[in-house]
Design a protein around this motif. Structure first.
Motif, PDB file in Angstrom:
ATOM      1  N   GLY B  39       0.838  -1.373   0.055  1.00 50.72           N
ATOM      2  CA  GLY B  39       0.073   0.003   0.038  1.00 50.72           C
ATOM      3  C   GLY B  39       0.897   1.251   0.138  1.00 50.72           C
ATOM      4  N   ASP B  41       1.623   2.940   2.359  1.00 56.96           N
ATOM      5  CA  ASP B  41       2.401   2.882   3.513  1.00 56.96           C
ATOM      6  C   ASP B  41       3.628   2.081   3.471  1.00 56.96           C
ATOM      7  OD1 ASP B  41       1.316   0.360   3.620  1.00 56.96           O
ATOM      8  OD2 ASP B  41       0.135   1.089   5.372  1.00 56.96           O
ATOM      9  N   GLY B  42       3.809   1.403   2.199  1.00 56.22           N
ATOM     10  CA  GLY B  42       4.763   0.545   1.893  1.00 56.22           C
ATOM     11  C   GLY B  42       4.942  -0.806   2.764  1.00 56.22           C
ATOM     12  N   HIS B  43       3.480  -1.278   3.296  1.00 53.45           N
ATOM     13  CA  HIS B  43       3.558  -2.238   3.802  1.00 53.45           C
ATOM     14  C   HIS B  43       2.794  -3.315   2.973  1.00 53.45           C
ATOM     15  CE1 HIS B  43       5.202  -0.991   7.576  1.00 53.45           C
ATOM     16  NE2 HIS B  43       4.504   0.176   7.574  1.00 53.45           N
ATOM     17  N   LEU B  44       2.947  -4.728   3.201  1.00 52.95           N
ATOM     18  CA  LEU B  44       2.427  -5.727   2.202  1.00 52.95           C
ATOM     19  C   LEU B  44       0.954  -5.513   2.336  1.00 52.95           C
ATOM     20  CD1 LEU B  44       3.189  -7.879   0.424  1.00 52.95           C
ATOM     21  CD2 LEU B  44       3.042  -9.494   2.535  1.00 52.95           C
TER      22      LEU B  44
END
Lengths: 141, 141, 141, 141
Positions: B39, B41-44
């Motif tokens: 996303g 936010d850079g998280h999976l």
């Protein structure tokens, strides 16, 4: 007992001014930077990620500051000798990861004592280095 | 207090469509892929390993997606300048490991806002990149 | 040469159905979940973070799935014996981190063969376990 | 294509004010603190180690901020249920290390939207929490 050695270190006020000087230069260059300052001990003293700066440059700016203090030289100088065939080839594997391209600069007093380092990441390495140098200049003016 | 900034992010529906679009392209190319979506936010956000896809490509696909989001550019562009002698040589040591060959692509809205990234791994990098691009295209159609 | 052993594994279709069954149960419970599925080999097969699910539960859901497959039992059962004084005290330090509270459940065929695991995280552990169990039930219906 | 979701995030000005408010409170309490602020994305936005603050608290303050954002709650609340026998026992092994004692507090807008978190470490946990809460209060005044 013999007297113990003493050494200088940046303090709160210096750290704040270095950060401010660097971020002012970043805005001048229209660059969105991550800026990290480590103290004489090599540990993080202050950090700021400017709005819109690359997420991946947070860690890089901190590693640049650490790298510059760990070896008391600009990160780019290490990169010159860590190339294939170079004398420090693959040094980046040490110390939980070093960054050896430009953008990390030692913080020195006018007497040349290293009292920390600044690492900047967020644009081309020439600008990163320019912003870091501006921050380091604060202690020399 | 001043107003805070706002930004967009992919949601469940977008993530599912991006994954589906990418895996459809993978089947077209007869490639067995690992496909990861992060996303804003850079998280999976979502992940799928197609039957028979390389086990070692699970981590690579996730790192490609992270890398593309961390620097808001296709992973291959970073690889162009992280070669020996390049300006970002050894950048892969940062951020707990980056992947800088093709297969990671930022997810952008029509307005150009980055809202995540997709990383694909499992075949030659040209196909990885083609599948990732197909997934990213979903937000632009 | 003697015949090699064979074993069953979940495939794309099963993974998708397990994910869908679990997320349907999550919505029923009004819970925002991270849902991870690992294959018979213990590596990630599929993952989905529902809108609004805790960022910190991404890793936990994956670790729950891994933990359940690594020991072929629900994660909570390991937690029962990893308490201070328990026979597996501090087992969480192994395998790059285990999660031993409820929410991870092995995926079994009707014959009892373990073919993967599902890990769910995002709410109280009772709901996490309920959603994981719903996903695992798919292979038994 | 359907419209994507939007959410708020702290900006440079908010981050600076939160840091300043927290460090003013720290000086009031005669405490030497490490103060970390993460954005809505859970990544570091700003950090300051006050003169004389514990070196070991640098990482703790950052982990407290991350933990508070990862679960959208004060770190101490997680610590209440991660005790031996608790429902989240050993959760600290996830996410490359969590800190679950007080000192991490989510940053919320008046509308209750989580836009980041602040983590403070350097004194007794009551003071850590008080300083973090003072920083978080900035967005509510």
């Amino acid at each position: 007992m013999a007297e113990l050695k003493t050494h200088k270190d940046i303090d709160d006020e210096a750290a704040r001014h270095i950060l401010r000087t660097a971020s002012t230069k970043a805005r001048e260059l229209e660059a969105k930077m991550n800026i990290a300052v480590v103290g004489a001990d090599g540990h993080l003293k202050a950090f700021f990620r400017m709005d819109g700066a690359w997420m991946g440059s947070i860690d890089i700016s901190i590693k640049k500051a650490r790298t510059a203090r760990y070896f008391n030289m600009p990160t780019g100088e290490i990169g010159n000798v860590s190339q294939p065939g170079g004398s420090l080839y693959q040094i980046e594997h040490s110390n939980d990861g070093l960054i050896t391209f430009p953008g990390g600069v030692p913080l020195k007093t006018k007497d040349g004592e290293v009292v920390g380092a600044i690492g900047v990441s967020g644009d081309v390495v020439e600008k990163d280095h320019e912003v870091a140098s501006a921050g380091a200049q604060y202690l020399l003016d």
